[in-house]
Design a protein around this motif. Structure first.
Motif, PDB file in Angstrom:
ATOM      1  N   LEU A 171       0.860  -1.160   0.000  1.00 22.97           N
ATOM      2  CA  LEU A 171       0.000   0.000   0.000  1.00 22.97           C
ATOM      3  C   LEU A 171       0.906   1.222   0.000  1.00 22.97           C
ATOM      4  O   LEU A 171       1.811   1.328   0.834  1.00 22.97           O
ATOM      5  CB  LEU A 171      -0.890   0.003   1.248  1.00 22.97           C
ATOM      6  N   PHE A 172       0.681   2.161  -0.946  1.00 23.69           N
ATOM      7  CA  PHE A 172       1.681   3.214  -1.117  1.00 23.69           C
ATOM      8  C   PHE A 172       1.047   4.554  -1.474  1.00 23.69           C
ATOM      9  O   PHE A 172      -0.060   4.616  -2.013  1.00 23.69           O
ATOM     10  CB  PHE A 172       2.693   2.829  -2.199  1.00 23.69           C
ATOM     11  N   VAL A 173       1.752   5.618  -1.150  1.00 28.30           N
ATOM     12  CA  VAL A 173       1.480   6.971  -1.640  1.00 28.30           C
ATOM     13  C   VAL A 173       2.776   7.450  -2.266  1.00 28.30           C
ATOM     14  O   VAL A 173       3.785   7.598  -1.580  1.00 28.30           O
ATOM     15  CB  VAL A 173       1.051   7.926  -0.518  1.00 28.30           C
ATOM     16  N   GLY A 174       2.763   7.649  -3.569  1.00 27.07           N
ATOM     17  CA  GLY A 174       3.984   7.995  -4.283  1.00 27.07           C
ATOM     18  C   GLY A 174       4.529   6.772  -4.989  1.00 27.07           C
ATOM     19  O   GLY A 174       3.879   6.201  -5.864  1.00 27.07           O
ATOM     20  N   ALA A 175       5.714   6.336  -4.611  1.00 26.88           N
ATOM     21  CA  ALA A 175       6.338   5.172  -5.239  1.00 26.88           C
ATOM     22  C   ALA A 175       5.950   3.899  -4.490  1.00 26.88           C
ATOM     23  O   ALA A 175       5.895   3.880  -3.249  1.00 26.88           O
ATOM     24  CB  ALA A 175       7.848   5.329  -5.249  1.00 26.88           C
ATOM     25  N   ALA A 176       5.711   2.828  -5.213  1.00 23.36           N
ATOM     26  CA  ALA A 176       5.326   1.565  -4.591  1.00 23.36           C
ATOM     27  C   ALA A 176       6.408   1.038  -3.661  1.00 23.36           C
ATOM     28  O   ALA A 176       6.123   0.388  -2.648  1.00 23.36           O
ATOM     29  CB  ALA A 176       5.007   0.538  -5.672  1.00 23.36           C
ATOM     30  N   ALA A 177       7.659   1.319  -4.002  1.00 18.87           N
ATOM     31  CA  ALA A 177       8.762   0.799  -3.181  1.00 18.87           C
ATOM     32  C   ALA A 177       8.730   1.346  -1.758  1.00 18.87           C
ATOM     33  O   ALA A 177       9.264   0.732  -0.830  1.00 18.87           O
ATOM     34  CB  ALA A 177      10.095   1.139  -3.837  1.00 18.87           C
ATOM     35  N   SER A 178       8.071   2.503  -1.579  1.00 15.80           N
ATOM     36  CA  SER A 178       8.016   3.111  -0.243  1.00 15.80           C
ATOM     37  C   SER A 178       6.769   2.707   0.521  1.00 15.80           C
ATOM     38  O   SER A 178       6.478   3.269   1.576  1.00 15.80           O
ATOM     39  CB  SER A 178       8.069   4.636  -0.363  1.00 15.80           C
ATOM     40  N   GLY A 179       6.013   1.749  -0.004  1.00 16.50           N
ATOM     41  CA  GLY A 179       4.757   1.361   0.612  1.00 16.50           C
ATOM     42  C   GLY A 179       4.916   0.460   1.822  1.00 16.50           C
ATOM     43  O   GLY A 179       6.023   0.050   2.191  1.00 16.50           O
ATOM     44  N   VAL A 180       3.766   0.152   2.428  1.00 16.23           N
ATOM     45  CA  VAL A 180       3.721  -0.740   3.589  1.00 16.23           C
ATOM     46  C   VAL A 180       2.973  -1.999   3.200  1.00 16.23           C
ATOM     47  O   VAL A 180       2.169  -1.992   2.259  1.00 16.23           O
ATOM     48  CB  VAL A 180       3.029  -0.037   4.776  1.00 16.23           C
ATOM     49  N   PRO A 181       3.201  -3.110   3.911  1.00 21.52           N
ATOM     50  CA  PRO A 181       2.498  -4.353   3.573  1.00 21.52           C
ATOM     51  C   PRO A 181       0.994  -4.232   3.813  1.00 21.52           C
ATOM     52  O   PRO A 181       0.549  -3.554   4.735  1.00 21.52           O
ATOM     53  CB  PRO A 181       3.126  -5.378   4.513  1.00 21.52           C
ATOM     54  N   VAL A 182       0.218  -4.907   2.959  1.00 23.59           N
ATOM     55  CA  VAL A 182      -1.228  -4.981   3.124  1.00 23.59           C
ATOM     56  C   VAL A 182      -1.694  -6.356   2.664  1.00 23.59           C
ATOM     57  O   VAL A 182      -1.185  -6.893   1.667  1.00 23.59           O
ATOM     58  CB  VAL A 182      -1.936  -3.863   2.330  1.00 23.59           C
ATOM     59  N   ASP A 183      -2.618  -6.947   3.420  1.00 27.04           N
ATOM     60  CA  ASP A 183      -3.136  -8.274   3.103  1.00 27.04           C
ATOM     61  C   ASP A 183      -4.198  -8.155   2.010  1.00 27.04           C
ATOM     62  O   ASP A 183      -5.274  -7.604   2.235  1.00 27.04           O
ATOM     63  CB  ASP A 183      -3.730  -8.904   4.360  1.00 27.04           C
ATOM     64  N   LEU A 184      -3.902  -8.672   0.832  1.00 29.38           N
ATOM     65  CA  LEU A 184      -4.819  -8.596  -0.306  1.00 29.38           C
ATOM     66  C   LEU A 184      -5.437  -9.949  -0.642  1.00 29.38           C
ATOM     67  O   LEU A 184      -5.950 -10.142  -1.753  1.00 29.38           O
ATOM     68  CB  LEU A 184      -4.090  -8.031  -1.528  1.00 29.38           C
TER      69      LEU A 184
END
Length: 881
Positions: A171-184
């Motif tokens: 889960l991210f705002v901006g670049a995906a690499a800076s996101g946090v884990p999310v259960d999908l």
């Protein structure tokens, strides 16, 4: 074009006729104005109730749960690309797994003001699997802005901040690499984006929730500038497809990156999009549809008007109505069905009295999922025929890459110039317009792909053409070809240069229908090969008769007919090229049928005082340099070839003393045609491109002969690359090193605006031409060399060697004079006189027959036979009616 005779849904008669019939004229005018954006209501200010109303006014909720299944998502949205989205079962679906698919919200945007915004939407996979079980990414984009300020520009070229999830579980705002884990590991999630003010900065927080509203994860980004979050908002399917997406340049590397990105993309649905907060501004006037734009012509007591609709569905109302207001009273004028492929509604009124300005509205009842109907209207003014106006102006517009979409400053200048007629002479868009290239199959998807590009054109011009007549003739890029030698409608069986159409005939007919169904009826509506429709014919308006020609549709393809070029089948680079070797029997330019009707038009002066030809391109090979190719010896795409057919066409055109309006060249120029000698035929204006893509230059290796004193060396008399006498009166080359910002680059490449003024009193034609960034309201802002003025008689510039007796005509004002050779009876020329006396000139000694007649009453005619041509002929003949 033939009248649309598609069956009308009987439900139309049950449809709330009261919605149409019970409106008072005043109420209908206001409703039309609101729906077309002319009036924007705002709540009163200064009270608590007003403030509450203002907050509520900014709330947005998608209505897809009430929308019938269809491709068009609704008037609040712009989908990129159109064919990859649809409404289905109360939600929207991106039906193609490919990168960078997005839906922009037109009627709301984020401001820089401090406050709060909340935006949310539910997302799932179209195939019903879990979000973790496939590729792709989805979510929001906000703060969408572009280099140009118009909100429509950002729909195509805007950049913003991404906020969403990737199928890898980020889960991210901006670049995906800076996101946090999310259960999908679930079939859907709700994404919630909050924007809040933190002093002079903004914070963006994205939440993911499950079906029960439980938070799964959140991620924030702080320290954003107000300008970073302000702008448009959109839903996005597949921000990226792989690490390669968007990083490759051109050619094979780009294709590989695109393929990899597509392979890792997914198909998603979106539902219940909600937006609210005091950082949101409301712009209802930006809604686009369901009536997108209108085009019309008035000619010889016939009104034809075409309304462009979006891709509606089987549950939507299949017909629309045209209402006209005369003496303050609205009346139903016509009702017609929506064309199932072109998505147009064409109305035809005959007889139509064009003696006054008449307000019109196209009205359409949009259905909701539960069967409710809402009446929408789009309108303008059918202008009176300015037949008594001494000067008639025509805007010459072509070649729009839409690189500066929607060209708002350009269209504002056209409105200030207030032309009587707008002539779109080809390349209303390019394959690159709007991004995403082109889709050529399957047929329905290809049609939707075309319509999206065509909608860019209509959205650009709708405030210009809603209130004045316009015509539109397709050129090569309009039919998805870099160049088009139509071969009379034949299919393309080899290379493009061999000729023919490379798109299916049904698709080509959609192009013709959307662009020309509002034209006056063609000379002959019989389709050509493959059943491809035709549109060439006359338009008489303001006392000018225009012959609309299709100079691509019938032209022969060069490859396999002319000597081999050794490279591209249309470009000759051999310096030893002999033009005569390419002038072969059996080749076509306008085709036999079109030439026949053009010959008939020469003597048809009903309602006309002057004449002009309108086609895609001029009849000469002028440009010396193309793109990055350097000097070009000859180009078979020009209408300097085939030479014999070009000369035959010009011989006909000059018999009517007709001026030629065209585009295509991306090289603004006024030229005087020569057939046997310089300036012995008519003049032509190759108008500037709206947005130049592929540049051309005229840089002759020797200075022009017989040029005006002080004129540039690239003006004067030349020979074009096919051996024709060519006189350049004005030309504007673009820079070889243009600046980089959008408008400056287009300006430097010689983009601009062209206008032709027909002075019926003085029988003069003035051609005006401004660079893109010039202000036409200011003096001395035109390209160097403009304006250019010629007389009507200059359009048959061959030098006269003798005269016939002077004619003094009694009892008939502004008669038509036709001069014929004797024996044989070949027409020399036909001209409508400004006065009731004239001395006809001729180009060879001998005997002639002269017909003097009433332009509008064929039986009122006097014929003079056996007139002898003589130098300084002093004989006078009186002709009495």
């Amino acid at each position: 074009m033939p009248r649309d005779t598609s069956p009308v849904d009987p439900a139309w008669d049950e449809l709330s006729r009261r919605d149409f019939l019970e409106q008072t004229p005043a109420a209908a005018l206001v409703a039309g104005a609101v729906l077309t954006g002319a009036i924007a209501a705002s709540p009163p200010a200064g009270t608590q109730a007003a403030e509450a109303a203002s907050v509520e006014a900014t709330v947005f909720r998608s209505g897809w749960d009430k929308t019938p299944d269809r491709v068009w998502l609704g008037a609040d949205y712009w989908a990129n690309p159109l064919q990859d989205w649809r409404v289905s079962a109360g939600r929207i679906e991106c039906v193609r797994a490919a990168p960078s698919r997005h839906v922009h919200l037109l009627t709301r945007e984020v401001t820089e003001h401090p406050g709060r915004l909340e935006m949310r939407v539910r997302i799932g996979r179209q195939d019903g699997g879990t979000l973790a079980a496939g590729g792709g990414s989805a979510g929001f984009r906000f703060g969408i802005r572009g280099e140009l300020p118009d909100y429509r520009y950002r729909l195509i070229y805007g950049q913003g901040i991404d906020a969403g999830f990737s199928s890898e579980g980020k889960l991210f705002v901006g670049a995906a690499a800076s996101g946090v884990p999310v259960d999908l590991n679930r079939q859907q999630v709700e994404l919630v984006l909050e924007l809040t003010a933190q002093g002079d900065r903004r914070q963006a927080t994205l939440f993911a929730r499950d079906e029960m509203g439980r938070e799964l994860a959140r991620v924030s980004r702080e320290g954003l500038l107000p300008a970073q979050v302000a702008g448009g908002v959109a839903l996005v399917a597949n921000f990226f497809g792989s690490a390669l997406a968007g990083k490759a340049g051109k050619g094979k590397a780009k294709k590989a990156a695109d393929s990899a990105a597509t392979a890792t993309s997914g198909r998603f649905w979106f539902a219940d999009w909600h937006l609210e907060g005091d950082m949101v501004s409301r712009h209802d006037q930006r809604a686009f549809g369901p009536i997108l734009f209108c085009q019309y012509t008035v000619s010889q007591a016939v009104l034809k008007l075409t309304a462009q609709m979006p891709p509606l569905g089987p549950q939507d109302t299949p017909v629309a109505e045209l209402w006209l207001a005369r003496d303050g009273e609205w009346k139903l004028a016509d009702r017609s069905a929506i064309h199932p492929q072109a998505r147009t509604v064409t109305f035809r009124i005959q007889p139509y009295a064009a003696d006054r300005d008449v307000p019109y509205e196209v009205r359409y009842a949009l259905r909701s999922r539960d069967g409710a109907r809402t009446t929408h209207a789009f309108g303008g003014t059918i202008r009176r025929d300015p037949v008594d106006q001494p000067v008639i102006t025509v805007a010459d517009i072509s070649c729009n890459t839409h690189e500066a979409f929607p060209n708002a400053d350009y269209t504002a200048k056209v409105l200030r110039l207030n032309p009587d007629l707008v002539a779109f002479v080809g390349d209303q868009f390019y394959e690159s317009s709007g991004g995403y290239g082109v889709q050529r199959s399957p047929l329905e998807m290809a049609i939707l792909d075309y319509l999206r590009k065509w909608y860019l054109h209509g959205w650009t011009w709708r405030d210009v053409i809603r209130d004045r007549p316009s015509l539109s003739i397709p050129d090569d890029h309009d039919v998805y070809q870099g160049n088009n030698w139509g071969e009379g409608g034949a299919p393309q069986r080899g290379t493009q240069e061999q000729g023919g159409y490379n798109m299916p005939p049904q698709w080509v007919n959609v192009v013709h229908h959307t662009q020309t169904s509002h034209h006056p009826d063609p000379w002959d509506a019989t389709p050509c090969q493959q059943g491809i429709s035709v549109y060439s014919g006359p338009l008489v308006y303001g006392g000018i008769s225009f012959a609309i020609l299709a100079d691509r549709q019938f032209k022969s393809g060069p490859e396999g007919k002319v000597p081999p070029t050794g490279g591209r089948g249309d470009h000759v680079t051999d310096p030893n090229f002999d033009p005569k070797s390419a002038d072969l029997p059996g080749l076509q330019l306008l085709g036999e049928r079109q030439m026949k009707h053009l010959a008939e038009w020469v003597t048809d002066w009903r309602g006309a005082e002057m004449k002009a030809v309108i086609s895609q391109t001029i009849f000469t090979a002028m440009a010396t340099h193309h793109g990055n190719e350097g000097r070009l010896v000859a180009d078979y795409d020009t209408n300097g070839w085939p030479q014999s057919e070009r000369n035959a066409a010009l011989r006909l055109i000059r018999k009517a003393f007709a001026f030629h309006i065209a585009g295509d060249q991306h090289l603004p120029a006024v030229i005087h045609y020569g057939i046997q000698t310089h300036r012995d035929a008519g003049l032509a204006f190759a108008g500037p491109a709206v947005n130049v893509g592929y540049p051309r230059w005229f840089e002759p290796s020797v200075p022009g002969a017989n040029r005006a004193p002080g004129a540039p060396e690239n003006t004067g008399d030349f020979r074009d690359s096919f051996g024709h006498p060519l006189t350049v009166l004005a030309v504007a080359n673009g820079s070889h090193q243009p600046r980089t910002r959008v408008l400056e680059k287009l300006h430097d490449k010689a983009s601009g605006l062209g206008l032709v003024r027909f002075d019926k009193v003085r029988r003069q034609i003035t051609i005006e031409c401004w660079p893109l960034l010039a202000d036409p309201s200011q003096p001395k802002t035109q390209f160097p060399g403009w304006p250019v003025t010629c007389t009507q008689l200059d359009n048959y510039g061959q030098k006269a060697v003798a005269q016939l007796p002077r004619l003094v005509i009694e009892g008939l004002a502004q008669p038509v004079v036709e001069v014929y050779e004797e024996p044989g009876g070949e027409l020399v020329y036909a001209l409508r006189l400004a006065e009731a006396q004239w001395q006809p000139h001729v180009f060879a000694p001998g005997s002639y027959r002269v017909v003097v007649r009433d332009a509008d009453s064929p039986r009122r005619r006097v014929e003079l036979r056996g007139l002898t041509a003589a130098a300084q002929n002093r004989e006078v003949r009186t002709v009495t009616f």
